[in-house]
Design an enzyme around this catalytic site. Structure first.
Site, mmCIF file in Angstrom:
data_model
loop_
_atom_site.group_PDB
_atom_site.id
_atom_site.type_symbol
_atom_site.label_atom_id
_atom_site.label_comp_id
_atom_site.label_asym_id
_atom_site.label_seq_id
_atom_site.Cartn_x
_atom_site.Cartn_y
_atom_site.Cartn_z
ATOM 1 N N CYS A 126 5.224 11.884 4.208
ATOM 2 C CA CYS A 126 6.408 11.622 5.569
ATOM 3 C C CYS A 126 7.339 11.267 5.588
ATOM 4 O O CYS A 126 8.526 11.938 5.322
ATOM 5 C CB CYS A 126 5.427 11.734 6.796
ATOM 6 S SG CYS A 126 6.254 12.290 7.943
ATOM 7 N N CYS A 127 7.037 10.033 5.221
ATOM 8 C CA CYS A 127 8.196 8.603 4.972
ATOM 9 C C CYS A 127 8.641 9.210 3.822
ATOM 10 O O CYS A 127 10.305 9.417 4.160
ATOM 11 C CB CYS A 127 7.182 7.527 4.854
ATOM 12 S SG CYS A 127 7.125 6.893 6.165
ATOM 13 N N CYS B 39 10.428 5.690 13.890
ATOM 14 C CA CYS B 39 9.880 7.246 14.808
ATOM 15 C C CYS B 39 8.963 6.803 15.753
ATOM 16 O O CYS B 39 7.971 6.218 15.949
ATOM 17 C CB CYS B 39 9.251 8.017 13.561
ATOM 18 S SG CYS B 39 10.187 8.650 12.212
ATOM 19 N N CYS C 167 5.475 7.190 15.123
ATOM 20 C CA CYS C 167 4.242 5.486 14.113
ATOM 21 C C CYS C 167 4.512 4.116 14.856
ATOM 22 O O CYS C 167 3.894 3.181 13.954
ATOM 23 C CB CYS C 167 4.947 5.762 12.629
ATOM 24 S SG CYS C 167 4.841 7.868 11.969
ATOM 25 N N CYS D 14 7.988 1.425 4.081
ATOM 26 C CA CYS D 14 7.567 2.986 4.024
ATOM 27 C C CYS D 14 8.307 3.624 3.172
ATOM 28 O O CYS D 14 8.330 5.146 2.586
ATOM 29 C CB CYS D 14 8.550 3.543 5.354
ATOM 30 S SG CYS D 14 10.881 3.074 5.139
#
Length: 238
Positions: A118-119, A201, A204, A228
């Site tokens: 996702c990162c 985000c 997170c 990340c």
């Protein structure tokens, strides 16, 4: 990459005030220069110093999962520095569709691998686009933020992105950052004063508990070193 020049520049700016050091480095390094901001308190202070330099391109990564407060400080920053342009880089739509299809909308909670993916699609890939052609990348990294940042220098060769990374606030303490932000009346993300010292985000990031490490609020469900992938310490000067 001329390591002798990097060593010279690092020594030259060691005792300089921040604004002088930034001007000195910008004059010394030719080519495209960029500054990345996530609107955290360090980046806000750097924005104040960089806003007057029209030879620096400022950009941010909009992951699509930001806090509303982050968008607010984005607008407040543009209001305070009306001549400043901030380019926005977003993830590829197909990458997001595929991730949601394969992992679910919040799949990053399921495993470290899914979180890193996702990162990668929301941050690392857009960053690559933002850094295209750049010779100098200015960041708000500070040495005391995490152990793997303590060995950094003001200027380093970033092997991953094939450019020079410049960290003007490297030896600032958090108290020094807070002091200068107050002196210059710089907009700050309101979440910062609620314990969000490192803001990423929304799904997170949580507020820090008393005594927790600076990065503990990021990906709090994971153990170990947590990055990340935007700032991999790949310099070989040491």
């Amino acid at each position: 990459m001329d390591r002798h020049k990097l060593n010279y520049l690092n020594k030259a700016i060691e005792e300089m005030p921040t604004d002088d050091a930034i001007s000195f480095v910008l004059d010394a390094i030719k080519g495209k220069k960029v500054f990345s901001t996530s609107f955290g308190i360090e980046d806000q202070l750097l924005t104040h110093y960089i806003a007057s330099h029209d030879d620096v391109t400022t950009f941010t990564l909009d992951t699509g999962r930001q806090f509303n407060e982050t968008y607010k400080v984005f607008q407040d920053t543009l209001d305070k520095y009306p001549s400043l342009l901030i380019d926005t880089y977003s993830p590829d739509e197909n990458d997001i569709k595929n991730y949601v299809k394969n992992c679910g909308i919040n799949g990053f909670y399921d495993s470290i691998e899914k979180r890193k993916e996702c990162c990668r699609i929301r941050k690392v890939k857009p960053l690559k686009r933002a850094l295209t052609g750049a010779k100098l990348w200015i960041t708000g990294l500070r040495a005391e933020q995490s152990m793997n940042r303590e060995t950094m220098q003001f200027l380093e060769w970033d092997e991953t992105n094939q450019l020079i990374k410049f960290n003007p606030l490297l030896h600032y303490t958090l108290k020094q950052v807070e002091h200068e932000v107050g002196v210059f009346n710089i907009p700050v993300n309101p979440l910062y004063y609620k314990g969000y010292l490192s803001i990423g985000c929304a799904p997170c990031t949580r507020a820090l508990l008393k005594g927790e490490d600076f990065r503990a609020g990021r990906w709090w469900w994971e153990n170990g070193k947590k990055e990340c992938g935007l700032h991999i310490h790949s310099d070989n000067n040491h």
